[in-house]
Design a protein around this motif. Structure first.
Motif, PDB file in Angstrom:
ATOM      1  N   GLN A  57      70.339  54.915  34.584  1.00 15.27           N
ATOM      2  CA  GLN A  57      70.220  54.040  33.639  1.00 15.27           C
ATOM      3  C   GLN A  57      71.440  52.985  33.394  1.00 15.27           C
ATOM      4  N   GLN A  58      70.974  51.800  33.312  1.00 13.49           N
ATOM      5  CA  GLN A  58      71.953  50.577  33.285  1.00 13.49           C
ATOM      6  C   GLN A  58      71.070  49.580  32.882  1.00 13.49           C
ATOM      7  N   ALA A  59      72.045  48.600  32.296  1.00 14.79           N
ATOM      8  CA  ALA A  59      71.455  47.085  31.530  1.00 14.79           C
ATOM      9  C   ALA A  59      71.049  46.105  32.950  1.00 14.79           C
ATOM     10  N   LEU A  60      69.843  45.646  32.757  1.00 12.15           N
ATOM     11  CA  LEU A  60      69.437  44.664  33.738  1.00 12.15           C
ATOM     12  C   LEU A  60      70.232  43.474  33.511  1.00 12.15           C
ATOM     13  N   PRO A  61      70.184  42.450  34.330  1.00 15.81           N
ATOM     14  CA  PRO A  61      70.980  41.275  34.406  1.00 15.81           C
ATOM     15  C   PRO A  61      70.188  40.461  33.110  1.00 15.81           C
ATOM     16  N   PRO A  62      70.684  39.553  32.477  1.00 15.78           N
ATOM     17  CA  PRO A  62      70.242  38.619  31.306  1.00 15.78           C
ATOM     18  C   PRO A  62      69.065  37.670  31.655  1.00 15.78           C
ATOM     19  N   TYR A  63      68.352  38.069  32.689  1.00 19.46           N
ATOM     20  CA  TYR A  63      67.500  37.125  33.164  1.00 19.46           C
ATOM     21  C   TYR A  63      65.939  37.546  33.059  1.00 19.46           C
ATOM     22  N   GLY A  64      65.058  36.648  32.638  1.00 20.51           N
ATOM     23  CA  GLY A  64      63.639  36.969  32.375  1.00 20.51           C
ATOM     24  C   GLY A  64      62.947  37.083  33.813  1.00 20.51           C
ATOM     25  N   SER A  65      63.505  36.260  34.738  1.00 19.07           N
ATOM     26  CA  SER A  65      62.845  36.066  35.953  1.00 19.07           C
ATOM     27  C   SER A  65      64.299  35.829  36.939  1.00 19.07           C
ATOM     28  N   VAL A  66      63.476  35.721  38.063  1.00 22.42           N
ATOM     29  CA  VAL A  66      64.687  35.269  39.358  1.00 22.42           C
ATOM     30  C   VAL A  66      64.704  33.800  39.256  1.00 22.42           C
ATOM     31  N   LYS A 136      58.980  28.404  40.174  1.00 18.97           N
ATOM     32  CA  LYS A 136      59.295  27.190  39.078  1.00 18.97           C
ATOM     33  C   LYS A 136      58.341  26.881  37.997  1.00 18.97           C
ATOM     34  N   THR A 137      56.860  26.697  38.791  1.00 15.84           N
ATOM     35  CA  THR A 137      55.822  26.525  38.209  1.00 15.84           C
ATOM     36  C   THR A 137      55.155  27.382  37.065  1.00 15.84           C
ATOM     37  N   GLY A 138      55.610  28.908  37.445  1.00 20.02           N
ATOM     38  CA  GLY A 138      54.973  29.700  36.808  1.00 20.02           C
ATOM     39  C   GLY A 138      53.961  30.740  37.454  1.00 20.02           C
ATOM     40  N   ALA A 139      53.705  30.031  38.989  1.00 25.80           N
ATOM     41  CA  ALA A 139      52.788  30.506  39.563  1.00 25.80           C
ATOM     42  C   ALA A 139      53.447  31.659  40.695  1.00 25.80           C
ATOM     43  N   SER A 140      52.636  32.574  41.163  1.00 21.63           N
ATOM     44  CA  SER A 140      53.151  33.259  42.326  1.00 21.63           C
ATOM     45  C   SER A 140      52.777  32.836  43.761  1.00 21.63           C
ATOM     46  N   GLU A 200      59.708  25.204  31.203  1.00 22.80           N
ATOM     47  CA  GLU A 200      58.850  26.579  31.131  1.00 22.80           C
ATOM     48  C   GLU A 200      59.431  27.307  32.203  1.00 22.80           C
ATOM     49  N   LYS A 201      59.618  28.525  31.938  1.00 26.64           N
ATOM     50  CA  LYS A 201      60.008  29.503  32.938  1.00 26.64           C
ATOM     51  C   LYS A 201      59.015  30.630  32.991  1.00 26.64           C
ATOM     52  N   PRO A 202      58.904  31.334  34.173  1.00 26.34           N
ATOM     53  CA  PRO A 202      57.977  32.543  34.168  1.00 26.34           C
ATOM     54  C   PRO A 202      58.742  33.706  33.449  1.00 26.34           C
ATOM     55  N   VAL A 203      57.989  34.537  32.876  1.00 31.19           N
ATOM     56  CA  VAL A 203      58.495  35.752  32.214  1.00 31.19           C
ATOM     57  C   VAL A 203      58.703  36.921  32.892  1.00 31.19           C
ATOM     58  N   ALA A 204      59.228  38.010  32.535  1.00 27.18           N
ATOM     59  CA  ALA A 204      59.326  39.168  33.245  1.00 27.18           C
ATOM     60  C   ALA A 204      58.116  39.947  33.724  1.00 27.18           C
ATOM     61  N   SER A 205      57.113  39.621  32.821  1.00 28.02           N
ATOM     62  CA  SER A 205      55.817  40.350  33.158  1.00 28.02           C
ATOM     63  C   SER A 205      55.020  39.364  34.385  1.00 28.02           C
ATOM     64  N   ALA A 223      49.529  43.630  47.397  1.00 25.60           N
ATOM     65  CA  ALA A 223      50.080  44.278  46.300  1.00 25.60           C
ATOM     66  C   ALA A 223      50.904  43.328  45.748  1.00 25.60           C
ATOM     67  N   ALA A 224      50.806  43.189  44.353  1.00 21.97           N
ATOM     68  CA  ALA A 224      51.392  42.403  43.375  1.00 21.97           C
ATOM     69  C   ALA A 224      52.877  42.701  42.832  1.00 21.97           C
ATOM     70  N   VAL A 225      53.896  41.999  43.086  1.00 21.72           N
ATOM     71  CA  VAL A 225      55.219  42.142  42.423  1.00 21.72           C
ATOM     72  C   VAL A 225      55.281  41.412  41.185  1.00 21.72           C
ATOM     73  N   THR A 226      56.217  41.792  40.234  1.00 22.63           N
ATOM     74  CA  THR A 226      56.569  40.852  38.922  1.00 22.63           C
ATOM     75  C   THR A 226      57.839  40.747  39.157  1.00 22.63           C
ATOM     76  N   HIS A 227      58.439  39.650  38.240  1.00 25.22           N
ATOM     77  CA  HIS A 227      59.550  39.361  38.132  1.00 25.22           C
ATOM     78  C   HIS A 227      60.480  40.388  37.574  1.00 25.22           C
ATOM     79  N   ARG A 228      60.171  41.131  36.610  1.00 27.35           N
ATOM     80  CA  ARG A 228      60.849  42.225  36.437  1.00 27.35           C
ATOM     81  C   ARG A 228      61.204  43.194  37.442  1.00 27.35           C
ATOM     82  N   GLY A 229      60.251  43.588  38.248  1.00 24.15           N
ATOM     83  CA  GLY A 229      60.354  44.266  39.230  1.00 24.15           C
ATOM     84  C   GLY A 229      61.537  43.793  40.175  1.00 24.15           C
ATOM     85  N   GLU A 230      61.431  42.550  40.711  1.00 25.06           N
ATOM     86  CA  GLU A 230      62.170  41.843  41.188  1.00 25.06           C
ATOM     87  C   GLU A 230      63.721  41.799  40.885  1.00 25.06           C
TER      88      GLU A 230
END
Length: 276
Positions: A57-66, A136-140, A200-205, A223-230
């Motif tokens: 267990q540890q704190a994630l970086p303070p970023y909602g997305s890459v 950067k557009t929020g798309a994947s 506008e920035k993408p969010v963790a989910s 198989a989809a990956v989220t910003h939080r996972g990355e």
């Protein structure tokens, strides 16, 4: 008293601490453990090691997305080399500006959160720029290796419901005729679009990319990956490898391979450079 003689095949059990494990189980039974399900087959030193290994267990970086992470790194090292491709190179500032211009072009076409954009590009600066522009557009994005068979490319584009395909002129013939609208990078100019970061920035989910399986047991599956996972993966990756701004990893794996996506991000979140 009871004398117990224990015989076992040392070639099979010797490296498993068989005797110590047997004694441990016997002591548990002697002290009142009356169910097999309650017996522990882990030795005390192993239990200590397992506990240490699972203290993760540890704190994630303070970023909602890459995207936020990368843009912070651009501020930290704006003039550092971000991508080296043969004799060509671009700095973090230049890469970010190009990605912002392409992102604004895409956003003007209503591409944003929930959209999927396919990238049919070889390894190169165009690929790295397109990845950041789409995010950067929020798309994947959906990486499509130009070397794929035509029917596989056609299936991926239809299955993921790509709204655009970003490519270059030399790869247009690798795309099926029924494909969605193309964004041909070397046939367009993005100079009219601002170079600054989008508000506008993408969010963790938010979804970051979709990788397709080989299809060896049927049709390829996404198989989809989220910003939080990355973000979580990159934190581990940096720590495990001891990543620094001096790193210059070579990008050699296939565009559509999942490992490639990790290596597209890792150096650029630490101040290093991708070498192609």
């Amino acid at each position: 008293s009871i004398t117990l003689e224990l015989r076992y095949d040392v070639d099979v059990f010797d490296d498993m601490d068989f005797v110590q494990r047997f004694v441990s189980v016997a002591l548990q039974i002697a002290t009142g453990v009356d169910r097999v399900s309650r017996l522990s087959y882990v030795l005390s030193d192993e239990a200590h090691w397992l506990h240490e290994q699972n203290e993760t267990q540890q704190a994630l970086p303070p970023y909602g997305s890459v995207v936020e992470w990368f843009e912070q790194q651009v501020q930290n090292s704006p003039e550092a080399i971000a991508v080296q491709h043969g004799a060509r190179s671009i700095s973090y500032n230049q890469l970010n500006a190009r990605a912002n211009q392409l992102a604004r072009y895409l956003a003007a076409q209503n591409i944003g959160s929930g959209s999927r954009v396919a990238l049919c590009l070889d390894r190169g600066m165009e690929l790295v720029t397109a990845v950041w522009a789409v995010l950067k557009t929020g798309a994947s994005y959906v990486p499509v290796d130009p070397a794929y068979p035509l029917d596989r490319i056609d299936h991926i584009l239809k299955d993921c419901n790509a709204v655009r395909v970003i490519t270059v002129s030399s790869l247009r013939e690798r795309l099926p005729q029924s494909t969605c609208e193309l964004v041909v990078l070397d046939a367009l100019s993005f100079d009219a679009f601002e170079r600054s970061d989008l508000s506008e920035k993408p969010v963790a989910s938010s979804e970051i990319y979709v990788i397709y399986t080989s299809g060896s047991t049927g049709l390829p599956k996404g198989a989809a990956v989220t910003h939080r996972g990355e973000v979580n993966l990159q934190l581990w990756y940096h720590q495990a490898l001891g990543a620094t701004a001096l790193d210059r990893p070579i990008l050699i794996s296939a565009v559509g391979f999942d490992l490639t996506q990790k290596n597209l991000f890792a150096p650029l979140l630490k101040g290093g450079a991708i070498v192609i």
